[in-house]
Scaffold this active site. Structure first.
Site, PDB file in Angstrom:
ATOM      1  N   GLY A  97       0.825  -1.204   0.000  1.00 52.37           N
ATOM      2  CA  GLY A  97       0.000   0.000   0.000  1.00 52.37           C
ATOM      3  C   GLY A  97       0.855   1.248   0.000  1.00 52.37           C
ATOM      4  CB  CYS A  98       0.143   4.723   1.078  1.00 51.26           C
ATOM      5  SG  CYS A  98       1.003   6.297   1.308  1.00 51.26           S
TER       6      CYS A  98
END
Length: 256
Positions: A97-98
């Site tokens: 993810g981020c």
């Protein structure tokens, strides 16, 4: 020159009479149009609507999402990571993810000596953040971890990886949708690959949904722009620094 508007009352009437704005005000014909303002005006309409994200495109559907075979340096981008860790250290790469929150999680691990966020597994040489966000370069947001194997095992890093995200959601983590947010373990050695696969089998038994994490050889790592590095430890979006101290278990605020 413009003057201030002043109001006076007529002796024969209680109505208000406004003095003209201009210093000279001869009688004007009915067809008179006010003079243009002394500064430029724009007729461009302003929209407060933000175009919604094309979720299908970011999930990998549609012809426009395929990288162009003519992209410069695709063979370089698909080559191995040729950077060298510090003496006695090893590299590992993770996409979960981020990369802001993922990096902070690894920063806190004892035995981790360095972390960097960047882009890998794509087809474009030296991509920018804007390039990656288009979803057309196939890059993933990754964290490259440098660690001392005498103080931190690869299995420990895998535990952090699994705990940090949901490995069952394809090309997304929460509200972050796109191929750049996919789950992945990118190995540098056969030993790392074996450990990753064994770890995934164990993790799969704990979950009720299929894990979609990819396990692939580490490819060329493109370091992200400086403002992305240690983003949350520096203060994040709102200026509140989050601790990167070893062993810290404070909840991580993903965007600061």
């Amino acid at each position: 020159m413009l003057r201030s508007l002043t109001l006076t009352t007529s002796s024969s009437s209680s109505s208000l009479v406004a003095k003209p704005f201009f210093s000279h005000s001869p009688k004007l014909p009915h067809s008179f149009s006010p003079p243009s303002l002394p500064f430029p005006q724009t007729r461009r309409s302003i929209s407060l609507h933000t175009r919604p994200m094309n979720i299908l495109k970011n999930l990998g559907f549609g012809a426009n999402n395929k990288p162009s075979p003519s992209m410069e340096g695709s063979s370089i981008a698909q080559g191995p990571d040729d950077d060298v860790p510090a003496p006695g250290q090893q590299f590992a790469q993770f996409g979960a993810g981020c990369f802001w929150g993922v990096e902070l999680a690894f920063q806190r691990v004892p035995g981790v000596t360095k972390t960097e966020v960047g882009y890998s597994q794509g087809f474009m040489h030296n991509p920018s953040y804007e390039d990656v966000c288009t979803g057309s370069t196939n890059h993933n947001e990754v964290v490259r971890v440098q660690y001392d194997p005498k103080e931190c095992s690869f299995d420990t890093l895998l535990d952090v990886f699994w705990a940090r995200h949901d490995p069952t959601t394809l090309n997304r983590q929460g509200n972050d949708v796109g191929t750049q947010y996919r789950s992945g373990i990118y190995f540098y050695t056969p030993e790392q690959e074996m450990a990753a696969r064994e770890s995934m089998e164990k993790q799969q038994k704990l979950l009720n949904r299929k894990i979609v994490s990819e396990i692939l050889p580490a490819k060329k790592f493109y370091r992200a722009e400086e403002y992305h590095q240690q983003y949350l430890a520096k203060g994040g979006r709102f200026g509140f620094k989050q601790s990167a101290e070893k062993g810290c278990n404070d909840p991580i605020r993903c965007y600061g």
